[in-house]
Design a protein around this motif. Structure first.
Motif, PDB file in Angstrom:
ATOM      1  N   PHE A   9      19.495   5.393 -55.764  1.00  0.00           N
ATOM      2  CA  PHE A   9      19.765   6.818 -55.615  1.00  0.00           C
ATOM      3  C   PHE A   9      21.178   7.167 -56.087  1.00  0.00           C
ATOM      4  CE2 PHE A   9      16.734   5.594 -52.250  1.00  0.00           C
ATOM      5  CZ  PHE A   9      15.644   6.320 -52.682  1.00  0.00           C
ATOM      6  N   ARG A  10      21.781   6.281 -56.928  1.00  0.00           N
ATOM      7  CA  ARG A  10      23.163   6.499 -57.354  1.00  0.00           C
ATOM      8  C   ARG A  10      23.230   7.169 -58.728  1.00  0.00           C
ATOM      9  NH1 ARG A  10      26.192   0.881 -55.407  1.00  0.00           N
ATOM     10  NH2 ARG A  10      25.740   1.140 -53.192  1.00  0.00           N
ATOM     11  N   THR A  11      22.334   8.081 -58.990  1.00  0.00           N
ATOM     12  CA  THR A  11      22.374   8.859 -60.222  1.00  0.00           C
ATOM     13  C   THR A  11      22.134  10.317 -59.878  1.00  0.00           C
ATOM     14  OG1 THR A  11      20.012   8.643 -60.684  1.00  0.00           O
ATOM     15  CG2 THR A  11      21.461   6.907 -61.542  1.00  0.00           C
ATOM     16  N   VAL A  12      22.652  11.191 -60.733  1.00  0.00           N
ATOM     17  CA  VAL A  12      22.457  12.623 -60.534  1.00  0.00           C
ATOM     18  C   VAL A  12      20.979  12.993 -60.626  1.00  0.00           C
ATOM     19  CG1 VAL A  12      23.011  14.912 -61.439  1.00  0.00           C
ATOM     20  CG2 VAL A  12      24.760  13.126 -61.395  1.00  0.00           C
ATOM     21  N   ARG A  13      20.279  12.369 -61.545  1.00  0.00           N
ATOM     22  CA  ARG A  13      18.833  12.647 -61.729  1.00  0.00           C
ATOM     23  C   ARG A  13      18.067  12.332 -60.459  1.00  0.00           C
ATOM     24  NH1 ARG A  13      14.709   9.315 -63.393  1.00  0.00           N
ATOM     25  NH2 ARG A  13      12.873  10.373 -64.278  1.00  0.00           N
ATOM     26  N   LYS A  14      18.356  11.178 -59.841  1.00  0.00           N
ATOM     27  CA  LYS A  14      17.652  10.791 -58.625  1.00  0.00           C
ATOM     28  C   LYS A  14      17.945  11.768 -57.484  1.00  0.00           C
ATOM     29  CE  LYS A  14      15.475   7.032 -59.819  1.00  0.00           C
ATOM     30  NZ  LYS A  14      14.000   6.950 -59.724  1.00  0.00           N
ATOM     31  N   LYS A  15      19.217  12.194 -57.412  1.00  0.00           N
ATOM     32  CA  LYS A  15      19.578  13.126 -56.347  1.00  0.00           C
ATOM     33  C   LYS A  15      18.837  14.455 -56.502  1.00  0.00           C
ATOM     34  CE  LYS A  15      24.136  11.140 -55.509  1.00  0.00           C
ATOM     35  NZ  LYS A  15      25.593  11.318 -55.598  1.00  0.00           N
ATOM     36  N   ILE A  16      18.725  14.943 -57.736  1.00  0.00           N
ATOM     37  CA  ILE A  16      18.011  16.196 -57.979  1.00  0.00           C
ATOM     38  C   ILE A  16      16.530  16.047 -57.625  1.00  0.00           C
ATOM     39  CG2 ILE A  16      17.275  17.820 -59.764  1.00  0.00           C
ATOM     40  CD1 ILE A  16      19.921  17.318 -61.168  1.00  0.00           C
ATOM     41  N   LEU A  17      15.944  14.909 -58.031  1.00  0.00           N
ATOM     42  CA  LEU A  17      14.533  14.683 -57.735  1.00  0.00           C
ATOM     43  C   LEU A  17      14.290  14.608 -56.237  1.00  0.00           C
ATOM     44  CD1 LEU A  17      13.562  12.087 -60.495  1.00  0.00           C
ATOM     45  CD2 LEU A  17      12.827  14.466 -60.331  1.00  0.00           C
ATOM     46  N   ILE A  18      15.178  13.911 -55.543  1.00  0.00           N
ATOM     47  CA  ILE A  18      15.012  13.769 -54.093  1.00  0.00           C
ATOM     48  C   ILE A  18      15.129  15.121 -53.393  1.00  0.00           C
ATOM     49  CG2 ILE A  18      16.111  12.827 -52.021  1.00  0.00           C
ATOM     50  CD1 ILE A  18      16.767  10.340 -53.648  1.00  0.00           C
ATOM     51  N   ILE A  19      16.139  15.904 -53.826  1.00  0.00           N
ATOM     52  CA  ILE A  19      16.328  17.216 -53.200  1.00  0.00           C
ATOM     53  C   ILE A  19      15.137  18.126 -53.465  1.00  0.00           C
ATOM     54  CG2 ILE A  19      17.742  19.308 -53.236  1.00  0.00           C
ATOM     55  CD1 ILE A  19      20.162  17.510 -53.813  1.00  0.00           C
ATOM     56  N   SER A  20      14.649  18.130 -54.706  1.00  0.00           N
ATOM     57  CA  SER A  20      13.516  19.002 -55.047  1.00  0.00           C
ATOM     58  C   SER A  20      12.244  18.566 -54.326  1.00  0.00           C
ATOM     59  CB  SER A  20      13.297  19.007 -56.565  1.00  0.00           C
ATOM     60  OG  SER A  20      13.005  17.697 -57.022  1.00  0.00           O
ATOM     61  N   LYS A  21      11.981  17.237 -54.247  1.00  0.00           N
ATOM     62  CA  LYS A  21      10.799  16.741 -53.551  1.00  0.00           C
ATOM     63  C   LYS A  21      10.901  17.026 -52.055  1.00  0.00           C
ATOM     64  CE  LYS A  21       9.719  13.075 -56.871  1.00  0.00           C
ATOM     65  NZ  LYS A  21       9.677  11.619 -57.096  1.00  0.00           N
ATOM     66  N   LEU A  22      12.121  16.814 -51.506  1.00  0.00           N
ATOM     67  CA  LEU A  22      12.312  17.095 -50.088  1.00  0.00           C
ATOM     68  C   LEU A  22      12.090  18.575 -49.784  1.00  0.00           C
ATOM     69  CD1 LEU A  22      13.157  16.008 -47.319  1.00  0.00           C
ATOM     70  CD2 LEU A  22      15.537  16.472 -47.941  1.00  0.00           C
ATOM     71  N   ALA A  23      12.579  19.441 -50.678  1.00  0.00           N
ATOM     72  CA  ALA A  23      12.377  20.874 -50.490  1.00  0.00           C
ATOM     73  C   ALA A  23      10.893  21.225 -50.548  1.00  0.00           C
ATOM     74  CB  ALA A  23      13.151  21.653 -51.550  1.00  0.00           C
TER      75      ALA A  23
END
Length: 358
Positions: A9-23
């Motif tokens: 989870f140490r990439t910007v792409r992963k963080k965006i995906l996680i936030i969008s999926k969590l939302a």
């Protein structure tokens, strides 16, 4: 086992995906919960809408914290670097691409700052070298011009007496002409040697070598050689010296030049039967030297000029090279010693001061 980058989870792409999926998951869960509640449909919609607003605010905060804020900081740092301002390094410390970019920007800023500092230092040295070269060229030209001017008279005298020597039959006159030619040759040699020595001091080719010695005994020795033991003394010598030793830390050989020039200058300008007075006083860790000769004073407007090369006062009783006092000024200035000259009621006094050491 070490995970591959695709599973971290140490990439910007992963963080965006996680936030969008969590939302998305939260939206679905909130919708399901709101429909399962056995309450009025309007109230159920209001609850679901409140969940949506909360989720949007959380997503906005997370996106701002992980995406917008770092980009803003990076952009601000890049703008400053574009203006060659490296005083404010980027302080992003995340483990993603933004953190790596911040480290790269900070490293680049540090390297550029070092390069610019080195370039500025090199430019400063280059300017100093160019200025030094210009000064040397100007001094060489001045040296050549001065030598050309000063050599005209002795060379003319030598030529005139050499031509007279060829046609002269009287042996006594031949001896006289030969003596004049030798004297003028020695004068030329002394002038060239003195001028070259002064130029070497001015350009820094010759440096001073300080040493510790007793200035009182030193002055007594130099004055005795030039004044007391002189066979042509036609003046009254007065002196005032300390009773105890006084040590200084200066270039001894160059200070002997200073005393030689000042004492000879006073000796040659003192009026017949007049007073020549030496004074050396110690006050508060400083020696104050002065030499006074009774005789014609120097016009007040000419006092600053006497330290320049080839200056000769019209009231001077002798015709020197005009370099003695220039050498005095150069040597004293190089050692940061204050000096000067003043007219008294019936004569002229030269002076300088020098700090004492233990």
């Amino acid at each position: 086992m070490k995970l591959d980058d695709n599973f971290t989870f140490r990439t910007v792409r992963k963080k965006i995906l996680i936030i969008s999926k969590l939302a998305g998951i939260l939206l679905i869960l909130s919708y399901i919960l709101s429909t399962k509640l056995e309450i009025d449909p309007d109230v159920s919609f209001a609850v679901w809408f409140a969940f949506v607003i909360a989720i949007v605010l959380v997503v906005d905060f997370l996106m701002g914290h992980f995406i917008s804020k770092p980009i803003s900081k990076l952009n601000q740092t890049a703008r400053k670097m574009a203006k060659l301002d490296f005083s404010d390094p980027c302080t992003i410390t995340t483990n993603d691409e933004f953190g790596e970019m911040a480290v790269s920007l900070s490293t680049m800023a540090e390297n550029l700052q070092q390069a610019l500092t080195g370039l500025e230092a090199a430019n400063t040295r280059l300017e100093q070298d160019v200025e030094q070269e210009r000064r040397l060229l100007a001094e060489r030209k001045e040296l050549v011009d001065n030598l050309s001017h000063e050599m005209k008279t002795p060379l003319g005298v030598i030529r005139a007496y050499a031509e007279g020597l060829q046609d002269e039959a009287d042996e006594a006159k031949k001896q006289k002409y030969s003596a004049i030619i030798i004297a003028e040759t020695e004068r030329m040699s002394d002038l060239i040697t003195t001028l070259l020595d002064l130029s070497a001091l001015e350009t820094g080719v010759r440096r001073l070598v300080p040493e510790r010695f007793d200035f009182v005994e030193f002055l007594e020795t130099v004055a005795g050689r030039l004044l007391i033991d002189a066979p042509d003394a036609n003046f009254t010598l007065q002196y005032e010296l300390p009773d105890k030793r006084a040590y200084v830390d200066v270039d001894k050989a160059r200070m002997e030049q200073v005393l030689d020039n000042l004492l000879v200058n006073a000796k040659k300008n003192v009026q017949p039967g007049g007073i020549l007075k030496l004074s050396l006083k110690e006050q508060m860790g400083t020696l104050y030297f002065s030499v006074y000769n009774q005789g014609p004073t120097i016009p007040q407007e000419n006092l600053p000029k006497i330290w320049t090369k080839f200056y000769r006062d019209v009231n001077s009783k002798y015709s020197g090279s005009g370099l003695g006092l220039a050498i005095v000024a150069q040597i004293l200035s190089m050692q940061n010693l204050s000096y000067g000259v003043e007219n008294l009621s019936d004569g002229v006094q030269f002076y300088f001061s020098i700090p004492t050491v233990k």
